[in-house]
Design an enzyme around this catalytic site. Sequence first.
Site, short mmCIF file in Angstrom:
data_model
loop_
_atom_site.label_atom_id
_atom_site.label_comp_id
_atom_site.label_asym_id
_atom_site.label_seq_id
_atom_site.Cartn_x
_atom_site.Cartn_y
_atom_site.Cartn_z
N CYS A 169 0.80 -1.22 0.00
CA CYS A 169 0.00 0.00 0.00
C CYS A 169 0.83 1.27 0.00
O CYS A 169 0.27 2.37 -0.03
CB CYS A 169 -0.96 -0.01 1.18
SG CYS A 169 -2.18 -1.34 1.09
N HIS A 309 -3.00 8.75 5.50
CA HIS A 309 -3.32 7.43 4.95
C HIS A 309 -4.79 7.13 5.23
O HIS A 309 -5.52 6.72 4.34
CB HIS A 309 -2.41 6.38 5.58
CG HIS A 309 -2.65 4.99 5.05
ND1 HIS A 309 -2.35 4.63 3.76
CD2 HIS A 309 -3.17 3.88 5.64
CE1 HIS A 309 -2.67 3.35 3.58
NE2 HIS A 309 -3.17 2.88 4.70
N GLU A 320 -1.54 6.45 13.16
CA GLU A 320 -1.26 7.71 12.47
C GLU A 320 -1.32 8.91 13.40
O GLU A 320 -0.47 9.80 13.35
CB GLU A 320 -2.27 7.92 11.33
CG GLU A 320 -1.81 7.38 10.01
CD GLU A 320 -2.65 7.92 8.87
OE1 GLU A 320 -2.30 8.97 8.32
OE2 GLU A 320 -3.65 7.28 8.54
N LYS A 341 -9.59 8.82 1.36
CA LYS A 341 -10.14 7.46 1.27
C LYS A 341 -11.58 7.42 1.74
O LYS A 341 -12.31 6.48 1.42
CB LYS A 341 -9.29 6.48 2.08
CG LYS A 341 -7.93 6.18 1.49
CD LYS A 341 -7.22 5.08 2.28
CE LYS A 341 -5.83 4.79 1.72
NZ LYS A 341 -4.86 5.87 2.02
N HIS A 346 -10.02 2.65 -0.64
CA HIS A 346 -8.60 2.29 -0.55
C HIS A 346 -8.26 1.35 -1.70
O HIS A 346 -8.62 0.18 -1.69
CB HIS A 346 -8.35 1.60 0.80
CG HIS A 346 -6.91 1.34 1.11
ND1 HIS A 346 -5.89 1.60 0.22
CD2 HIS A 346 -6.32 0.83 2.23
CE1 HIS A 346 -4.73 1.26 0.78
NE2 HIS A 346 -4.97 0.80 1.99
N PHE A 405 0.88 -3.13 4.77
CA PHE A 405 1.12 -4.39 5.47
C PHE A 405 2.62 -4.70 5.47
O PHE A 405 3.33 -4.41 4.51
CB PHE A 405 0.37 -5.53 4.80
CG PHE A 405 -1.10 -5.58 5.15
CD1 PHE A 405 -1.63 -4.77 6.14
CD2 PHE A 405 -1.94 -6.45 4.49
CE1 PHE A 405 -2.98 -4.83 6.46
CE2 PHE A 405 -3.29 -6.53 4.81
CZ PHE A 405 -3.82 -5.72 5.78
#
Length: 422
Positions: A169, A309, A320, A341, A346, A405
Site C-alpha cells: 500500500c 493514509h 497515524e 479514502k 482504498h 502491510f
Amino acid sequence: MTRRVVITGIGVLAPGGIGTTAFWNLLSSGRTATRGITLFDPAPFRSRVAAEVDFHPERHGLTSLEVRRMDRAAQFGVVATREALADSGLDLAAFDPYRIGIAMGTGVGAISGLDTAYRVASDEGRIAQVDHMYAPGHLYDHFVPSSFATEVAWAVGAEGPSTVVSTGCTSGIDSVAHAVDLIREGSADIMITGATDAPISPLTLACFDAIKATTALNEEPETASRPFDATRKGFVLGEGAAAFVLEELGAARRRGAHVYAEIAGYASRSSAFHMTGLRPDGREMAEAITVALDEARLDPGDLDYVNAHGSGTRQNDLHETAAYKLALGPHAHRTPVSSVKSMIGHSLGSVGSMEIAASVLAMEHHVVPPTANLRTPDPECDLDYVPLVARDHRTDAVLTVSSGFGGFQSAMVLARPDRRTA
C-alpha cells in the site's frame, strides 16, 4: 547541485469520475463514490461495498486489441498517463527516447485478470487440475507486474529506465520517489510515474474478509468509509490510477511549463513488527515524516496540510495520530489533516499516487479536502481531521503518507518551489 524535480502533468482515473477535474470536483465537494459492488455478485462475501470506477476503455481511446491484451489496471494506467502527458504540454517526440523513463507502482498487479483467468480455466473452481488450454493468451502478462511499465512505455514511446515498484500500500508513493531519484542522478530527463490498481475482485475480497479488514457496513455504502470516526468498521476497497510527468525544475521553467509542485522530500521506513499489525506509538511513520521534512529543508510548522493514509481501521487511525504528534510536535494540533479514502476508498498500491494528486490539487486551489463521514470523532484521534466539508486554506507545503502491510511507512513532502531555498 542536486537536480530539483517537479510535477508538470497530472492524470487521474478514480471512482466518481474520469479525469483530474472530476476527481477534484468529487473531493472538494465532500461527495463519496462508495457503493454496493456491481463488478460481480458480492453476495457470498462479508464486505459487499467498494469504490468502483465507471470505466469504458473504448471511450478513452483504447483499441479492442489493447482491451483484450491489457488487464483492467494496465488500462487504467495507460489512460491516466495519456491525460498527464497532455496536461504537461510535452512533445515527447522532441526528446531522446532513451532519456524518458517509466516508474509505475502497483500493490496487487493484474489481480482482476488473474482472477478471471483462473475462474475460466478451473470452471469456476470446480476443476482442481486446470487445463491451460482454456487460459487466455495474454495470461503471462497478467502474471508479470512489469507488463504495466511496458504498456505505459509503449504508449508514450519511452526507451529509458523502466520499472514497476510493488511495496504493497506504499507503492504509489514509492514509485514516484524512485522516479525522482532517476532524474536527480541523471539517468533520465523525463519520468512518467504513478500507480495503478484494480483490486475489486472475488479473490481480493475473500482475502480481506478473512482478516476482517474491510467494512461490514453493507447497508450504508455511501458512508461506509469512516476514517477517524468512532463508528468505523474497516476500510472500503477501491480502484483507480494516477500518473504524473516529472522533470527537472530548470528545464520546466525554460519551456514555460505549469509547475504544480516540487517533490521536496521523501523517506520510507519499516517496523519489522508484524505482517498486518502496527505499533501503537507510530514511531516508524514518525521517523519517515521527520526524514522527509529534513530532506525538504522544512520544519513541522511549515506544513499547511497533511494528507493522511486514513484507511478507516482503528489500528491505523490510532497509529497515524500518534505518529503525527511524535513527528510534528505542537504543530500536529494546528495542521489540518484529512483522508480522501473516505470518498474514493482504498485502492491498495495505487492510492498513494492518487493521494499525491489530491495533495497537489489542494495546493493548486488552496482548498483542503474533507474527511467525509466523520460525524462521531474518535476521542483518541484528537487532531484537526477536517470533518465533512472542504476548507479554504493557504496550502503551499503538504505532507502525504502511506502505510502498508508488513510495517511499511512512506512519507513525501510536496512544496511550491519558491517555498524552499535552492
